[in-house]
Scaffold this active site. Structure first.
Site, short mmCIF file in Angstrom:
data_model
loop_
_atom_site.label_atom_id
_atom_site.label_comp_id
_atom_site.label_asym_id
_atom_site.label_seq_id
_atom_site.Cartn_x
_atom_site.Cartn_y
_atom_site.Cartn_z
N ASN A 69 0.84 -1.20 0.00
CA ASN A 69 0.00 0.00 0.00
C ASN A 69 0.87 1.25 0.00
OD1 ASN A 69 -2.19 -1.72 0.17
ND2 ASN A 69 -2.31 -1.56 2.39
N ASP A 71 -0.36 4.18 1.16
CA ASP A 71 -1.07 5.11 2.04
C ASP A 71 -0.31 5.48 3.31
OD1 ASP A 71 -1.31 2.77 3.59
OD2 ASP A 71 -3.40 2.47 3.02
N HIS A 86 5.70 -0.45 -3.14
CA HIS A 86 5.25 0.33 -4.30
C HIS A 86 5.43 1.83 -4.08
CE1 HIS A 86 3.77 -3.20 -6.28
NE2 HIS A 86 3.07 -3.53 -5.22
N CYS A 94 12.47 12.66 -7.38
CA CYS A 94 13.10 13.00 -8.65
C CYS A 94 13.78 11.75 -9.21
CB CYS A 94 14.14 14.11 -8.45
SG CYS A 94 15.02 14.53 -9.98
N CYS A 97 17.93 12.63 -9.56
CA CYS A 97 18.87 12.71 -8.42
C CYS A 97 18.35 12.06 -7.14
CB CYS A 97 19.23 14.16 -8.15
SG CYS A 97 17.90 15.13 -7.39
#
Length: 162
Positions: A69, A71, A86, A94, A97
């Site tokens: 999850n 969350d 995930h 980014c 970098c």
């Protein structure tokens, strides 16, 4: 971020796992060699959240909970050593970098950089069947992204990689 996720609160299961971790009933520690570490001295995602200490030629990682999850409810409940398989919905990273930024701050920047686009794309846009938000926060958008400007990374200045 998407407010139903950002505003969500941990349930009894999240709180129970946090308590088990705090009291030493769950969790492991293991070594990671420095060649598994990126140029900035940080373990490659998603391990950075689990870092405990750095020794001369290795890093010690603690892990108590693995979740798919995004969350962050385990962290909100108090678990400190969570592997987010995930990623996390509360941060933007980014791709150039590896700098991270709070998602709410990035959304504010995105809105500030694109005020005219938002107004233009919102004109006459009634909620259509194929453009509704789904429970997971995804949506199908049939508008144009051509004029959308992505703010640069605060660290490296890269555009479009956040």
């Amino acid at each position: 971020g998407y407010s139903p996720f950002a505003d969500a609160r941990p349930n009894e299961g999240h709180l129970a796992l946090a308590s088990l971790e705090k009291n030493g009933y769950i969790g492991v520690e293991f070594e990671v060699q420095l060649d598994d570490v990126d140029e900035g001295g940080v373990l490659a995602s998603p391990w950075e959240a689990c870092l405990v200490q750095r020794q001369t030629n290795k890093k010690i990682v603690a892990l108590s909970t693995i979740t798919q999850n995004v969350d962050t409810l385990h962290s909100k409940a108090g678990s400190r050593h969570v592997l987010h398989l995930h990623g996390r919905g509360d941060v933007v990273k980014c791709m150039t970098c590896a700098h991270t930024l709070d998602r709410k701050l990035y959304h504010e920047k995105l809105r500030d950089w694109n005020r005219d686009w938002i107004i233009e794309e919102s004109k006459d846009n009634v909620e259509k069947e194929d453009q509704r938000l789904r429970p997971d926060g995804d949506a199908e958008w049939n508008g144009s992204y051509e004029e959308l400007v992505l703010p640069p990374c605060d660290r490296c200045g890269s555009h479009g990689d956040m």
